[in-house]
Each structure stands twice: as structure tokens, then as C-alpha cells.
Write an enzyme that holds these catalytic residues in place. Structure first.
Site, short mmCIF file in Angstrom:
data_model
loop_
_atom_site.label_atom_id
_atom_site.label_comp_id
_atom_site.label_asym_id
_atom_site.label_seq_id
_atom_site.Cartn_x
_atom_site.Cartn_y
_atom_site.Cartn_z
N ASP A 175 0.84 -1.19 0.00
CA ASP A 175 0.00 0.00 0.00
C ASP A 175 0.88 1.25 0.00
OD1 ASP A 175 -2.32 -1.52 0.12
OD2 ASP A 175 -2.31 -1.56 2.30
N LYS A 176 0.34 2.34 -0.46
CA LYS A 176 1.07 3.60 -0.56
C LYS A 176 1.78 3.96 0.75
CE LYS A 176 0.30 8.59 -1.09
NZ LYS A 176 -0.70 9.65 -1.34
#
Length: 354
Positions: A175-176
Site C-alpha cells: 500500500d502507498k
């Protein structure tokens, strides 16, 4: 007989004409340039659907965008007479030796696949693969809202051959706002083998996280709970009952390393790789990640992202068979967050590689 315009009127007319001419030139300059590509159908693709074949040759465009291009009349086939004919049906079956022409304009998606130099921390590298320590805030793939500045853009800038690989060699994602280790292939053979190894659960991926609340119960628990789309919040995933909802089996081993009344420091080992798996399983246990606003995790002063770090990645090298085990340093922002809940990072508490 009409009178000739006065000098001021003539000058005004000339100025308007000049303005119109300059405006047209400016519009032409700003208009995206049309690119025409020719695609000759190889023997291996004889009989396949046209939209699928085009998507494989026009790598920066999705299959749905290719279908849109067809609907707009942007795809032509060259006849033996030399004439061209627009092809509108995505399901058209191609024949070996046929030549198709695609008239293309840049889209945000296509412009996303451009090299962008960035400072990537590489913890392992050989001619087959890299292991990269991804910083928090770096998006892995271009997507709406993040068409540039992604890990993929950085990989394309590292070497030209990355452009020949699907997703520039990326085989899994973080995830970012999750930091830590990622595998990236440098050849197609290595990429295919890595993806097969991940599917066969032959790559060990371990994470460290800081979650809310004091840990209760056994030091180590197995969370074997399917994950699917949360019906109440479409941007979230959730634990689901597969007899009633769509989802996929998911399993995580969670071990408490240290705990205080404010929070706990935990080690998570993935056995599957579902979207948001650790975040969902920890929430299911009642221990939401600090900083994870999407899943209701509490804020922590100074922490600007979710408290999750992919700290160790281990596997047999897909080409040489050599055993690889890499670790990513514990980030400074998570170290500060750990101290904020009354805990300290301790190497001796980290489990040995299983």
C-alpha cells in the site's frame, strides 16, 4: 457599392485575423500529437481476439481503452489492395501476417508509463532481480490520482529493459503508506518464476506493526479468516463469510512482541496475499493500526501514515536457487510512534526466520 473600410477598421480587421491565426497555431501546438502504430500479427497470436492482441502490443493502454479506440474508429486493418478498413468489433479474430494501424493520442494512462528518476534504496541486486526498500508515501502502480511519481516510473528510469516487462517487473505490491521490502524482476523468466513462487506461497513476507490497545491472550495467534469487499464501505475490505459473500481465503500469523496499555508491537507473517490483509486481520482482532484512518485506526501525534512496515523478505532465488533473506531498517517515524505508546524497538524480540 460597399465602401472600403477606414484605416482604423482595416487595422482592427487585420489584428483580428492575426489573432485568429495565432490562436489556431497555439491550439495546434497544445493539441496532443497523433501517433500511428503498425502492428503485424505474429504466428503465435493467429486466431486470437483483436482487442486482446492490441492490448498486448500497446502496453501503455488497457484492454478497455483499446475497445474504446475501436469504437471511435481509431483501429484499421490494411487490405491486400493497399486500402485500409476500420475495424469496430473487439472480438474480431486476427490472422497471421495481417497489419493493423492504431491512431493514438496520449492519455493520462499512457503518459504514466514514462521514466522518472528517483532515489530508490536497493538492498539486493543481481542480473535477475532487485529487492527494494519502498519508502512510505510512494505509490507502486500508476492509477487515477497518481499517474506519475510511482515506483513503476522509477524502475523505468533505472534501466531501459524494464519497459519490456509487464509492470516494469513488479510482482507484488505494498500500500502507498506501507514501507518496506518489495521484489522486482529484471527479466521475464525471473518475473514469471517469482509470480509462480508467490502464488505457491514460497516467498516469506514478514511485517512489523504498531496497533492500538493492550495485547490480551496467547502471544501468537493464527488468523484464518476470508477477506472480501466490505458491503458497507466499498473502499474497504473486511472479514467475510464465504457461504454468504464473495471473498478469498486469507491467513496471517500474528505474534505480539511487546505491549503496553496504549498499544502493542506485533509481528505478522503472511501466508496469503489479499488486499489490505494485515490491516483487516488486525482490525478483526480488535487491534487497528495506528494512523490507519481508512480502517478506523487512531491517530498518533507525529505519525503521518499507517504503522506498518514490511521488514523481512526471504526466498530461494528463482534462478540460482540460492537462499536470500533481506531486512529493511526500522523507520524513524515508526520508532517515534513506538516510543509514543511506551515501547522500545528491540532486535532480540524479533522472531528468527521460520
Amino acid at each position: 457599392m460597399p465602401q472600403a473600410p477606414t484605416k482604423p477598421a482595416a487595422q482592427e480587421a487585420s489584428a483580428c485575423a492575426l489573432e485568429a491565426e495565432v490562436g489556431t497555431e497555439l491550439l495546434d501546438e497544445l493539441e496532443p500529437r497523433l501517433e500511428v502504430r503498425e502492428i503485424t500479427i505474429p504466428t503465435a497470436q493467429h486466431g486470437e481476439r483483436l482487442d486482446r492482441v492490441l492490448a498486448q502490443h500497446l502496453r501503455e493502454f488497457s484492454r478497455s481503452h483499446v475497445q474504446q479506440l475501436m469504437a471511435e474508429g481509431a483501429i484499421e486493418v490494411c487490405e491486400s489492395s493497399g486500402a485500409t478498413r476500420v475495424v469496430l468489433k473487439p472480438a474480431t479474430r486476427v490472422r497471421v501476417g495481417q497489419v493493423y494501424r492504431a491512431s493514438l493520442k496520449p492519455t493520462p494512462q499512457s503518459q504514466a508509463f514514462v521514466p522518472q528518476t528517483m532515489d530508490l534504496r536497493i538492498v539486493y541486486e543481481d542480473e535477475h532481480l532487485r529487492i527494494i526498500d519502498k519508502p512510505p508515501g510512494l505509490v507502486v502502480h500508476p492509477a487515477p490520482g497518481n499517474w506519475s511519481g510511482t515506483l513503476l516510473n522509477g524502475l523505468l528510469a533505472l534501466e531501459a529493459q524494464a519497459a519490456t516487462l509487464p509492470r516494469a517487473g513488479i510482482v507484488h505490491r505494498l500500500d502507498k503508506d506501507t514501507s518496506g521490502l518489495m521484489l522486482v524482476a529484471r527479466t521475464r523468466v525471473c518475473q514469471d518464476r517469482l509470480m509462480a513462487m508467490i502464488a505457491a506461497r514460497e516467498v516469506k513476507r514478514e511485517y512489523l506493526a504498531i496497533a492500538q490497545g493492550a495485547w490480551r491472550g496467547p502471544q501468537e495467534v493464527e488468523v484464518d479468516a476470508a477477506i472480501g469487499r466490505d458491503p458497507q464501505h466499498r473502499l474497504r475490505m473486511a472479514v467475510v463469510d464465504l457461504s454468504r459473500q464473495a471473498g478469498k481465503a486469507a491467513r496471517t500469523t500474528v505474534r505480539c512482541l511487546a505491549t503496553s496499555e496504549q498499544g502493542c508491537w506485533v509481528h505478522c507473517r503472511l501466508h496469503t496475499g489479499r488486499t489490505h490483509q494485515i490491516r483487516v486481520h488486525l482490525s478483526h482482532l480488535g487491534h487497528r493500526l495506528f494512523g490507519d484512518s481508512q480502517y478506523g485506526g487512531p491517530a498518533l501525534e507525529g505519525l503521518q501514515r499507517q504503522a506498518l512496515h514490511a521488514f523481512r523478505l526471504s526466498l530461494h532465488h528463482p534462478i540460482t536457487g540460492e537462499w536470500l533473506s533481506c531486512r529493511a531498517d526500522w523507520p524513524a517515524d515508526l520508532d517515534a510512534a513506538l516510543q509514543a505508546v511506551g515501547l522500545r524497538y528491540n532486535e532480540e524480540q524479533l522472531p528468527a526466520l521460520a
